[in-house]
Design a protein around this motif. Structure first.
Motif, PDB file in Angstrom:
ATOM      1  N   GLN A 228       0.882  -1.175  -0.129  1.00  0.00           N
ATOM      2  CA  GLN A 228      -0.035  -0.007  -0.084  1.00  0.00           C
ATOM      3  C   GLN A 228       1.008   1.139  -0.121  1.00  0.00           C
ATOM      4  O   GLN A 228       1.873   1.264   0.370  1.00  0.00           O
ATOM      5  N   PRO A 229       0.275   2.418  -0.615  1.00  0.00           N
ATOM      6  CA  PRO A 229       1.198   3.824  -0.498  1.00  0.00           C
ATOM      7  C   PRO A 229       1.303   3.992   0.754  1.00  0.00           C
ATOM      8  O   PRO A 229       0.659   3.795   1.816  1.00  0.00           O
ATOM      9  N   GLY A 230       2.504   4.440   1.186  1.00  0.00           N
ATOM     10  CA  GLY A 230       2.901   5.057   2.642  1.00  0.00           C
ATOM     11  C   GLY A 230       3.457   3.988   3.369  1.00  0.00           C
ATOM     12  O   GLY A 230       3.944   3.825   4.649  1.00  0.00           O
ATOM     13  N   GLU A 231       3.421   2.669   2.908  1.00  0.00           N
ATOM     14  CA  GLU A 231       3.862   1.310   3.864  1.00  0.00           C
ATOM     15  C   GLU A 231       5.405   1.328   3.772  1.00  0.00           C
ATOM     16  O   GLU A 231       6.154   1.446   2.888  1.00  0.00           O
ATOM     17  N   LEU A 232       6.061   1.279   5.006  1.00  0.00           N
ATOM     18  CA  LEU A 232       7.540   1.335   5.300  1.00  0.00           C
ATOM     19  C   LEU A 232       7.990  -0.049   4.787  1.00  0.00           C
ATOM     20  O   LEU A 232       7.759  -1.095   5.239  1.00  0.00           O
ATOM     21  N   LYS A 657     -16.360   9.353  -6.017  1.00  0.00           N
ATOM     22  CA  LYS A 657     -15.265   9.118  -5.018  1.00  0.00           C
ATOM     23  C   LYS A 657     -14.070   9.750  -4.824  1.00  0.00           C
ATOM     24  O   LYS A 657     -13.275  10.146  -4.157  1.00  0.00           O
ATOM     25  N   VAL A 658     -13.657   9.853  -6.339  1.00  0.00           N
ATOM     26  CA  VAL A 658     -12.461  10.702  -6.733  1.00  0.00           C
ATOM     27  C   VAL A 658     -12.548  12.091  -6.208  1.00  0.00           C
ATOM     28  O   VAL A 658     -11.715  12.546  -5.613  1.00  0.00           O
ATOM     29  N   LYS A 659     -13.739  12.613  -6.401  1.00  0.00           N
ATOM     30  CA  LYS A 659     -13.897  14.002  -6.233  1.00  0.00           C
ATOM     31  C   LYS A 659     -13.764  14.280  -4.564  1.00  0.00           C
ATOM     32  O   LYS A 659     -13.205  15.157  -4.080  1.00  0.00           O
ATOM     33  N   GLU A 660     -14.556  13.363  -3.922  1.00  0.00           N
ATOM     34  CA  GLU A 660     -14.340  13.592  -2.555  1.00  0.00           C
ATOM     35  C   GLU A 660     -12.973  13.357  -1.709  1.00  0.00           C
ATOM     36  O   GLU A 660     -12.586  14.090  -0.852  1.00  0.00           O
ATOM     37  N   ALA A 661     -12.305  12.414  -2.497  1.00  0.00           N
ATOM     38  CA  ALA A 661     -10.802  12.391  -1.928  1.00  0.00           C
ATOM     39  C   ALA A 661      -9.936  13.369  -2.194  1.00  0.00           C
ATOM     40  O   ALA A 661      -9.252  13.721  -1.517  1.00  0.00           O
ATOM     41  N   VAL A 662     -10.327  14.190  -3.608  1.00  0.00           N
ATOM     42  CA  VAL A 662      -9.423  15.197  -3.869  1.00  0.00           C
ATOM     43  C   VAL A 662      -9.935  16.360  -2.924  1.00  0.00           C
ATOM     44  O   VAL A 662      -8.979  17.197  -2.416  1.00  0.00           O
ATOM     45  N   SER A 663     -11.160  16.454  -2.482  1.00  0.00           N
ATOM     46  CA  SER A 663     -11.560  17.609  -1.696  1.00  0.00           C
ATOM     47  C   SER A 663     -11.057  17.392  -0.183  1.00  0.00           C
ATOM     48  O   SER A 663     -10.363  18.216   0.234  1.00  0.00           O
ATOM     49  N   ARG A 684      -2.838   9.303   5.989  1.00  0.00           N
ATOM     50  CA  ARG A 684      -3.718   8.362   5.455  1.00  0.00           C
ATOM     51  C   ARG A 684      -4.600   8.867   4.551  1.00  0.00           C
ATOM     52  O   ARG A 684      -4.879   8.122   3.266  1.00  0.00           O
ATOM     53  N   THR A 685      -4.858  10.217   4.528  1.00  0.00           N
ATOM     54  CA  THR A 685      -6.004  10.648   3.434  1.00  0.00           C
ATOM     55  C   THR A 685      -5.165  10.736   2.206  1.00  0.00           C
ATOM     56  O   THR A 685      -5.619  10.386   1.038  1.00  0.00           O
ATOM     57  N   VAL A 686      -3.835  11.237   2.147  1.00  0.00           N
ATOM     58  CA  VAL A 686      -2.662  11.371   0.754  1.00  0.00           C
ATOM     59  C   VAL A 686      -2.854   9.808   0.320  1.00  0.00           C
ATOM     60  O   VAL A 686      -3.087   9.553  -0.868  1.00  0.00           O
ATOM     61  N   CYS A 687      -2.406   8.911   1.098  1.00  0.00           N
ATOM     62  CA  CYS A 687      -2.262   7.436   0.653  1.00  0.00           C
ATOM     63  C   CYS A 687      -3.498   6.932   0.118  1.00  0.00           C
ATOM     64  O   CYS A 687      -3.422   6.270  -1.044  1.00  0.00           O
ATOM     65  N   ASP A 688      -4.841   7.277   0.761  1.00  0.00           N
ATOM     66  CA  ASP A 688      -5.895   6.681   0.076  1.00  0.00           C
ATOM     67  C   ASP A 688      -6.326   7.328  -1.444  1.00  0.00           C
ATOM     68  O   ASP A 688      -6.803   6.689  -2.068  1.00  0.00           O
ATOM     69  N   LEU A 689      -5.805   8.714  -1.692  1.00  0.00           N
ATOM     70  CA  LEU A 689      -5.999   9.047  -2.864  1.00  0.00           C
ATOM     71  C   LEU A 689      -5.068   8.584  -3.733  1.00  0.00           C
ATOM     72  O   LEU A 689      -5.747   7.923  -4.996  1.00  0.00           O
ATOM     73  N   ILE A 690      -3.864   8.127  -3.368  1.00  0.00           N
ATOM     74  CA  ILE A 690      -3.063   7.724  -4.348  1.00  0.00           C
ATOM     75  C   ILE A 690      -3.326   6.266  -4.872  1.00  0.00           C
ATOM     76  O   ILE A 690      -3.625   5.850  -5.964  1.00  0.00           O
TER      77      ILE A 690
END
Length: 730
Positions: A228-232, A657-663, A684-690
């Protein structure tokens, strides 16, 4: 960084002296030649010894320089220019004669007492005292008291000590009065992340990635599962690192973090440390370069990284370890050659046609049987040798374990363990890819010249070629051993070194936080990751010399995990990237972005531009906003709806959903402008959008790229950032 003018002049003179012999000389430099053969030949060139002599500036302490800086600092202090006054007093401390560094901390202020006459180090004591006055005016009472102690420790005049002691008492009173609410000039925030699902065999590596090998890519890492995005994915301490020259006075040369009141190197005026702990740690490798730092500073950073790899090891240990490493390489090479020959014989056997005389056929078969018997005998002998070697290693391991059990002195146990750990680390650094076969003869000749100069500097420095702690002039065999090893490390550092950055945050948030490249380093595990101009992960500095690798986007199982070797690859055209790769790394990039000739991003998109309502879902090269699709939904979503029902995807809701994530992403960007450290929720918000764009968006997408760069920036700030008062911000 450009090569020093001193080396450029020396190398130009060397090439000119060779004149017509240059083509003949270059024949001895190729990818098929070993480092030992190339450097041995180079060492034997008389022109090299006559021309490649770097000038070594005076690197000893200078009392006159220390007094000059202190006088300048006093003038600035009286003018209330405290920032510049602090810089001048720091330089005065760096240049002032200093007692030898202690092996252990001798006092609460982490310094050894000044041996000799009280006046021997008075210049140093006066500089510490004056710096304490600046720190008192800046209300940094902890640092002020430490400097007062250091001034007294180094022989501050008895007649004036009452003034210093009174300043210390005022510091105690002020701290009590303010109750610890004093604003700090510099606060370094470090976060050493822990890997959630670590590999049991390698605790600093995630179990989500595995090391693989192929003839085309060499050693590389693949994803075991969806990442997942952001995973170390990995944390590792740099095996060797160095600061860029402009940051030497302000940053610790070991952990590469900024410090306002650094401790100086006891012998040279160029290197500083944040604490006695870092000074003790760095002294082991710095002693070899201390007397020649003036000549090393202008050299390219990868050269200093390569030298740092070598100087972490003493010469006696280097001889032992290299002998082991060479034996391992020869065994591996012999095994590979044998397998190749066997494959070739099988291929030739399969390709033989019929016909011919019976006698010739019998003779041929007889020869084949003889060769096969010889090969089988050789294989038996090889297996016997391997068994003997395995038994020998097993015996040595048992003996080591027995020594550890029988040893009562815990310090000796610790030393044995540390030596084994150091050997393993050096072995990993030694095996870093050099791309030697991809370099031209002229490039290898140039690298040999660099290794030659560094070997000569080590000889002049008198801190590496030691016998019973006394410097000696190496014989030709020892010089070639060290020079050939340096050549290998130079080639490895050239294509494996990475930049180290920190984030500076002004305390008033008047300016936007920004990353600043402060140094260069090399980590053996990080060196195993291949490059992509559209990387799936990124590297960040966590402080203390530790690097962390984080996933930039969703990585499917079986896909290679890549990093960006160049700073700002995505801001270069494909042609520009290829040119840089060929000159620095010796290969042509064949990643997806280069194969498709992806357009370059001329600059990092400004947040306002990226988030405009019309431009939000637009892709580079797409139609105008009026005719552009209303969402970045991938064409595969136009397939039959039944195919996505099982995945729980509502096709009608994807654009929403994309527009909500971008908002939500817009809100995060606004908060990031004001917050020094991003919250877990914002990350987490940025990772979810990616992840959402990974699944549904067409690429390349400016929004997808901007979100990844935002994640990189937020991660860097979360792991390490320096919060600096505005007047000290740069």
């Amino acid at each position: 960084m450009a090569e020093s003018q001193s080396f450029v002049r020396c190398f130009s003179s060397f090439v000119a002296r060779l004149d017509d012999r240059l083509p003949e000389v270059e024949q001895h430099f190729s990818g098929e030649c070993s480092e030992e053969d190339m450097f041995s030949y180079f060492w034997g060139l008389q022109e090299a010894h006559e021309c490649l002599v770097l000038s070594v500036p005076e690197t000893l302490k200078s009392e006159s320089s220390a007094v000059t800086y202190r006088t300048r600092g006093n003038t600035l202090y009286r003018c209330k220019n405290l920032k510049e006054a602090l810089k001048s007093f720091n330089f005065s401390i760096m240049f002032a004669p200093h007692p030898p560094a202690p092996s252990t901390a001798a006092s609460s202020c982490e310094e050894a007492p000044a041996n000799g006459t009280p006046a021997a180090f008075e210049t140093l004591a006066l500089a510490y005292a004056n710096r304490s006055a600046v720190m008192f005016e800046l209300r940094q009472y902890e640092e002020c008291m430490k400097d007062v102690e250091l001034a007294i420790l180094h022989g501050y005049p008895e007649a004036s000590r009452c003034k210093l002691l009174a300043r210390k008492e005022r510091c105690v009173a002020k701290r009590k009065e303010e109750g610890g609410t004093t604003e700090r000039l510099l606060t370094t925030h470090q976060h050493f992340p822990a890997i959630a699902t670590a590999d049991p065999a390698s605790p600093r590596r995630s179990d989500a990635i595995t090391l693989s090998h192929s003839p085309e890519k060499g050693r590389h890492f693949l994803a075991n599962r969806e990442i997942q995005p952001g995973e170390l994915l990995l944390t590792e301490e740099s095996y060797s690192s160095c600061l860029l020259p402009e940051f030497l006075p302000s940053h610790c040369s070991v952990c590469l973090t900024r410090c306002l009141t650094p401790l100086p190197c006891p012998c040279c005026p160029y290197v500083t440390f944040c604490s006695s702990k870092c000074r003790s740690k760095g002294r082991k490798s710095h002693v070899a370069e201390c007397r020649v730092m003036g000549a090393l500073i202008p050299l390219p950073s990868p050269w200093r990284v390569a030298l740092g790899i070598l100087t972490r090891v003493t010469l006696p240990r280097l001889k032992i370890w290299l002998r082991k490493l060479k034996e391992e390489e020869q065994e591996a090479s012999a095994s590979l050659s044998k397998m190749s020959a066997k494959t070739k014989r099988q291929g030739e056997g399969d390709g033989e046609g019929g016909g011919g005389k019976m006698k010739e056929e019998r003779e041929t078969k007889k020869q084949e049987r003889k060769k096969q018997a010889e090969a089988e005998e050789e294989e038996i002998n090889t297996n016997r040798r391997r068994k003997r070697e395995k038994a020998k290693k097993k015996k040595e391991k048992k003996e080591r374990e027995k020594r550890l059990r029988d040893t009562k002195d815990q310090n000796e146990v610790s030393d044995l363990q540390d030596e084994e750990k150091e050997e393993a680390l050096y072995k990993a650094a030694f095996h870093a890819v050099t791309n030697k076969s991809k370099h031209s003869p002229s490039q290898l000749l140039h690298a040999c010249a660099a290794a030659f100069c560094l070997t000569k500097l080590l000889e002049v420095g008198g801190g590496f070629f030691l016998e019973n702690d006394m410097p000696f002039t190496p014989c030709e065999e020892e010089a070639v051993l060290v020079g050939a090893t340096l050549l290998r490390h130079l080639l490895a550092a050239k294509c494996n070194a990475f930049t180290i950055a920190e984030v500076n945050v002004p305390s008033s948030r008047a300016a936007r936080p920004r990353p600043v490249t402060v140094g260069v380093g090399l980590s053996p595990s990080v060196a195993l990751f291949n490059h992509s101009c559209s990387p799936s992960s990124f590297l960040t500095h966590c402080g203390g010399g530790v690097q962390a690798l984080t996933a930039a986007r969703t990585i499917p199982p079986g896909q290679e995990v890549t990093i960006d070797y160049l700073i700002g690859s995505r801001g270069r055209s494909a042609a520009s990237r290829q040119s840089r790769f060929l000159s620095q790394y010796g290969f042509s990039c064949s990643c997806d972005a280069c194969a498709r000739d992806r357009p370059a991003y001329p600059r990092l998109p400004d947040y306002a531009d990226v988030l405009s309502e019309d431009g939000l879902l637009r892709r580079p090269g797409s139609a105008s906003p009026s005719s552009a699709p209303s969402s970045p939904v991938c064409p595969r979503l136009c397939q039959a709806k039944e195919g996505f029902d099982g995945l729980g995807i509502d096709l009608a809701r994807v654009p929403h959903k994309v527009k909500e994530a971008v908002s939500r992403y817009k809100d995060v960007l606004q908060r990031c402008q004001d917050a020094a450290t991003p919250s877990e929720a914002d990350l987490r918000t940025v990772c979810d959008l990616i992840h959402l764009l990974d699944v549904h968006a067409q690429k390349p997408s400016s929004l997808h790229l901007a979100a990844q760069l935002t994640l990189e920036d937020m991660t860097l700030r979360r792991f390490l950032h320096a919060e600096i008062k505005d007047e000290f911000y740069y």
